[in-house]
Motif scaffolding. Structure first.
Motif, short mmCIF file in Angstrom:
data_model
loop_
_atom_site.label_atom_id
_atom_site.label_comp_id
_atom_site.label_asym_id
_atom_site.label_seq_id
_atom_site.Cartn_x
_atom_site.Cartn_y
_atom_site.Cartn_z
N THR A 246 35.58 54.45 34.54
CA THR A 246 35.82 55.26 33.34
C THR A 246 36.69 54.49 32.35
OG1 THR A 246 35.62 57.30 34.59
CG2 THR A 246 36.80 57.42 32.50
N SER A 247 36.36 54.60 31.08
CA SER A 247 37.10 53.91 30.03
C SER A 247 38.15 54.83 29.43
CB SER A 247 36.15 53.43 28.94
OG SER A 247 35.73 54.52 28.13
N ASP A 248 38.97 54.27 28.56
CA ASP A 248 40.00 55.07 27.88
C ASP A 248 39.42 56.01 26.83
OD1 ASP A 248 42.44 52.38 27.99
OD2 ASP A 248 42.08 54.03 29.37
N HIS A 249 38.12 55.88 26.53
CA HIS A 249 37.49 56.83 25.61
C HIS A 249 37.44 58.23 26.22
CE1 HIS A 249 36.04 54.20 22.35
NE2 HIS A 249 35.95 53.27 23.29
N ALA A 250 37.40 58.29 27.56
CA ALA A 250 37.33 59.58 28.25
C ALA A 250 38.72 60.19 28.36
CB ALA A 250 36.73 59.41 29.63
N GLU A 251 38.77 61.49 28.40
CA GLU A 251 40.05 62.19 28.57
C GLU A 251 40.65 61.83 29.93
OE1 GLU A 251 39.67 66.35 28.27
OE2 GLU A 251 41.84 66.74 28.15
N HIS A 252 41.93 61.50 29.94
CA HIS A 252 42.63 61.11 31.16
C HIS A 252 41.93 59.92 31.83
CE1 HIS A 252 44.75 64.83 30.55
NE2 HIS A 252 43.68 65.58 30.81
N GLY A 253 41.48 58.99 31.00
CA GLY A 253 40.72 57.86 31.52
C GLY A 253 41.45 57.05 32.57
N ALA A 254 42.73 56.75 32.35
CA ALA A 254 43.48 55.93 33.31
C ALA A 254 43.59 56.63 34.66
CB ALA A 254 44.86 55.62 32.74
N ALA A 255 43.86 57.94 34.66
CA ALA A 255 43.98 58.68 35.91
C ALA A 255 42.65 58.72 36.64
CB ALA A 255 44.49 60.10 35.64
N ARG A 256 41.57 58.88 35.89
CA ARG A 256 40.25 58.91 36.53
C ARG A 256 39.90 57.56 37.14
NH1 ARG A 256 36.42 61.89 32.16
NH2 ARG A 256 34.82 61.19 33.65
N ARG A 257 40.31 56.48 36.46
CA ARG A 257 40.07 55.15 37.03
C ARG A 257 40.82 54.97 38.35
NH1 ARG A 257 40.44 53.29 31.85
NH2 ARG A 257 42.61 52.61 32.10
N ASP A 258 42.06 55.45 38.39
CA ASP A 258 42.82 55.34 39.63
C ASP A 258 42.12 56.05 40.78
OD1 ASP A 258 46.15 55.50 38.08
OD2 ASP A 258 44.74 53.84 38.39
N THR A 259 41.58 57.24 40.49
CA THR A 259 40.85 57.98 41.51
C THR A 259 39.60 57.23 41.95
OG1 THR A 259 41.66 60.08 40.61
CG2 THR A 259 39.70 60.17 42.02
N GLU A 260 38.89 56.67 40.98
CA GLU A 260 37.66 55.92 41.29
C GLU A 260 37.98 54.68 42.13
OE1 GLU A 260 36.41 55.32 37.31
OE2 GLU A 260 35.53 57.31 37.09
N LEU A 261 39.06 53.99 41.78
CA LEU A 261 39.45 52.82 42.56
C LEU A 261 39.84 53.20 43.98
CD1 LEU A 261 41.48 50.83 39.89
CD2 LEU A 261 39.43 50.02 41.05
N ALA A 262 40.52 54.32 44.13
CA ALA A 262 40.90 54.77 45.47
C ALA A 262 39.66 55.07 46.30
CB ALA A 262 41.80 56.01 45.37
N ARG A 263 38.65 55.69 45.69
CA ARG A 263 37.40 55.97 46.42
C ARG A 263 36.68 54.67 46.77
NH1 ARG A 263 34.85 60.94 42.85
NH2 ARG A 263 36.40 62.54 43.41
N LEU A 264 36.69 53.72 45.82
CA LEU A 264 36.08 52.43 46.12
C LEU A 264 36.77 51.76 47.29
CD1 LEU A 264 35.33 50.76 42.67
CD2 LEU A 264 33.71 51.14 44.52
N ALA A 265 38.10 51.77 47.28
CA ALA A 265 38.85 51.13 48.36
C ALA A 265 38.50 51.77 49.70
CB ALA A 265 40.35 51.25 48.08
N GLU A 266 38.38 53.09 49.70
CA GLU A 266 38.04 53.80 50.94
C GLU A 266 36.64 53.43 51.42
OE1 GLU A 266 38.03 57.99 50.43
OE2 GLU A 266 37.44 58.44 52.49
#
Length: 815
Positions: A246-266
């Protein structure tokens, strides 16, 4: 007999079965059942279970409704032969697709026991991967010229010659073009059903020309996912996963990226073995930090100080359309995991306009990386950067292609930009450059980085052979600085001194390309040309060089010339680099390589080598040198030579006309006289004869110096002494700049075959001596003195003396 629903779920969730190898026969009320890959079937969707007529695995029917067949447990078809890497429940199994001229795109998973043999011992293979966010037109479609960009993208992807391509923001129109492209149909497998919804829903597409054992996807959120495949290399399986966060164009983009990265790591934690994760991470900072064990390939190759952006709104108008911050950033990455993976080369693609009008291929640049799989390749020192300055993408497709046999090639091989041809740079049997040259490569990178840090408002470009990747041992570091506003050379010099306190011999020079500095850092000579950009942003100076006047445009064309060459050779870049190094080493050994001494400049040899490779078509690499000598020995030198055939006619009447590859187009061989042309032709013939005589598999003795004592009955010895407190380098520079005028004066005096040897045969104690051969019918001492006296005016401390043919000291160069 069990129901089709029971069989489906058994295959889908039982780890002993490989869902990608199963096909459902579905009644579509037509003459024949439709064949649906099992991973593409949607339980509870539009197709009810009673319309599933049969189930196949590996071409064998294991369940059939009408015949009452249920052999799923007794048959070996569809069984996992090797444990899956992309396991449920994280990954949903998919089916790779490949083109068949008879049936079109069809499911084509390669079995785990692929025909690709595994290597043994310490062998390794090189895998080239490419990631590119290709910019869909769902937003700002009227401002990004998608119809013109897509064909340019396909050409760039083809020429990149990647084993695996990961694309983001793919939509139906681009997918259709890829599906029809002959090069895709001939060699690549897709990770998903091209007629399905996966690609259009997420914009993710993976293409592999290595056998694909399995495919899988995981949804990270609405329109965000990770697509993965396991490919079979000769050194074992490797998982490659492409993603777009998710990019910063999306609402709460940075938080969503953190969630996505955590899922990727898992999810990746459950994947065994080697993993390469690539894509658009949209982070804009220092890179994903919550993916344990994954290393950034760019940093591994280029070092932690290299922050080359992959999204640069200052330079790329397409990026400027969508940027929120206006800042350049490295958003696109290749991350690797596993002791058997090592990134050995990395560069960006598409960082220059690919079409008239300044049109870029995408708002992002592509990132291409070579990774070795298996044991460390002999002769590759991972601690040595491949290139001091990441080469430009060469327009749309300036990344080298090594013409390696599929599906993977053994290592060592000629590396990517900044790589080395061992026979030119190292001792016999050594697979890497000599220690001194490795040190110079590292030093060149350090010098470039320090100058960029000291002049942040300027654009610092590496040019010449080091930009191209064909530098020989001892080559200078040539730089062009685009500086905003008018140039204060004294101020630039002060900042250079501050950035490089160990530099010696710093002195201003006034060359044909404008003012500059010359200096030496340890054993590396550095030539720096300074270009004022006036009102043009420094970062855009190369693209907009025509606005800056002829002198500035000529200096900046050193950047675009190299990029044009690399774009032109395209798919055969590795072959070109090898040939260019061979040719330059030969020209150096034969004394033909110095423009101030009447020879060809490095750019001219580059153009000749590039034309040879392009004209040779599919000629094997081993035959290129023979083709080079044959082509130019028989060339009609009344015709100009250009990077592309059939250049426009020029009014120049030079004996040799080799034109520069980019605007302002001009001859770079005006210093070559008629005698120099005849010498070139003679040397081309001699090289041709040596290559022909050596025969296939043999190494011709091309690096021996010419028999100058046989060619010249007398010599003009040029002696240079520093006078008046002037440094010897300043004196030598002034004298070298006038050597061509002396050769012209000798030609007018009836000495057409004079040859100035470009390196001194004596140097030290404040005295430097050069030898100029005077041919078979040399002038007598009086005639030489008459010519020399006029030439020596304004050169204090310099003399020209007549010496008989055997009067020079015996040296390796002149014997």
């Amino acid at each position: 007999m069990r129901t089709s629903e029971e069989i489906y779920h058994r295959i889908r969730w039982d780890p002993r079965f490989d869902p990608a190898r199963f096909v459902l026969g579905v009644n579509v009320r037509g003459p024949r059942p439709a064949r649906v890959p099992l991973p593409a079937f949607v339980p509870g969707g539009d197709v009810p279970w009673h319309r599933v007529l049969f189930i196949e695995a590996d071409g064998e029917v294991v369940w059939d409704r009408s015949a009452g067949v249920d052999r799923i447990d007794s048959s070996s078809a569809g069984r996992v032969r090797d444990p899956r890497r992309l396991r449920a429940p994280f990954f949903t199994a998919g089916t790779p697709f490949r083109w068949d001229p008879l049936v079109g795109w069809h499911d084509a998973a390669a079995p785990a026991t692929s025909a690709v043999p595994a290597t043994t011992g310490s062998a390794a293979v090189r895998l080239r991967v490419l990631t590119w966010n290709v910019l869909w037109d769902r937003y700002d479609g009227d401002r990004i010229d998608t119809a013109r960009r897509r064909p340019l993208l396909l050409r760039a992807l083809e020429r990149a010659d990647a084993d695996v391509i990961a694309l983001q923001e793919v939509e139906t129109g681009l997918l259709d073009l890829l599906l029809r492209a002959p090069w895709v149909r001939a060699t690549y497998t897709l990770d998903a059903d091209p007629s399905g919804r996966d690609v259009d829903d997420t914009g993710l597409l993976l293409l592999s020309r290595l056998p694909v054992r399995e495919a899988g996807r995981y949804a990270l959120g609405r329109h965000k996912a990770v697509a993965a495949i396991t490919v079979q290399t000769a050194a074992g399986p490797v998982v490659l996963a492409g993603t777009h966060l998710t990019s910063d164009h999306a609402e709460h983009g940075a938080a969503r990226r953190d969630t996505e990265l955590a899922r990727l790591a898992e999810g990746l934690a459950g994947v065994d073995g080697a993993v390469i994760l690539l894509g658009d991470f949209n982070d804009g900072g220092t890179g994903p930090g919550v993916l344990p064990g994954l290393r950034d390939a760019w940093t591994e190759v280029r070092g932690p100080d290299d922050g080359t952006p992959t999204f640069d709104p200052r330079v790329n108008p397409l990026a400027a359309v969508s940027t929120l911050s206006g800042r350049p950033a490295r958003l696109d990455r290749v991350l690797v995991r596993g002791a058997g993976l090592r990134a050995v080369a990395a560069a960006i693609l598409g960082d220059a306009p690919a079409a008239p009008g300044g049109l870029f291929i995408s708002d992002h640049y592509g990132v291409v990386v070579d990774v070795t799989v298996g044991a460390d390749p002999a002769g590759v020192d991972p601690s040595v950067p491949r290139h001091p300055d990441p080469p430009s993408g060469g327009g749309p497709d300036g990344w080298p292609r090594p013409d390696h046999p599929l599906p993977s090639r053994p290592v060592p091989d000629h590396p990517l930009p900044g790589g080395f041809l061992p026979e030119l740079l190292a001792g016999p049997g050594d697979g890497r450059p000599a220690a001194g040259e490795r040190h110079r490569i590292v030093l060149a990178g350090r010098v470039t980085r320090r100058l960029r840090a000291a002049l942040p408002e300027a654009a610092v470009h590496v040019v010449g052979s080091r930009r191209l990747g064909c530098a020989l041992a001892g080559a200078d570091l040539d730089l062009v600085l685009a500086v905003p506003g008018p140039v204060d050379l004294a101020a630039v010099e002060a900042r250079v001194r501050g950035a490089l306190p160990a530099a010696t011999g710093i002195r201003p020079v006034a060359g044909t390309r404008g003012p500059g500095l010359r200096l030496r850092v340890e054993d590396l000579d550095v030539d720096l040309v300074v270009v004022p950009t006036v009102d043009v942003p420094a970062a855009a100076a190369v693209i907009r060089r025509a606005e800056l006047g002829e002198v500035a445009a000529t200096a900046l064309s050193a950047v675009s010339d190299a990029d044009a060459v690399l774009a032109e050779v395209g798919a055969r870049r590795s072959a070109f680099l090898g040939l260019a190094r061979q040719v330059k080493a030969w020209a150096r050994a034969r004394g033909l390589d110095s423009a101030p001494f009447g020879g060809l400049p490095g750019l001219a040899w580059t153009v000749l080598a590039a034309r040879t490779v392009c004209d040779a078509g599919d000629l094997p690499r081993a035959d290129l040198l023979r083709h080079f000598f044959a082509e130019w020995a028989t060339w009609d030198w009344r015709r100009p030579v250009a990077l592309r055939p059939n250049p426009p006619e020029t009014e120049l009447a030079e004996p040799v006309r080799i034109l520069t590859p980019s605007a302002p187009v001009r001859s770079c061989t005006g210093q070559v006289g008629a005698g120099g042309r005849d010498l070139l032709v003679r040397e081309f013939h001699h090289g041709w004869e040596l290559v022909e005589a050596a025969g296939p598999g043999s190494r011709p003795d091309l690096l021996s110096p010419p028999p100058l004592r046989q060619r010249h009955a007398a010599w003009a010895v040029l002696t240079v002494r520093a006078v008046g407190g002037e440094s010897s380098q300043v004196t030598l520079g002034r004298v070298r700049g006038r050597i061509r005028a002396l050769l012209t004066a000798l030609e007018r005096a009836g000495v057409p075959d004079a040859h100035a040897w470009p390196r001194p045969y004596e140097s030290g104690s404040g005295v430097t001596r050069y030898a100029i051969g005077l041919g078979q019918a040399p002038p007598d001492p009086y005639r030489l003195g008459t010519v020399a006296d006029a030439w020596l005016a304004g050169l204090p401390g310099t003399s020209v003396d007549w010496v008989p043919g055997d009067g020079l000291p015996a040296t390796g160069t002149h014997d």
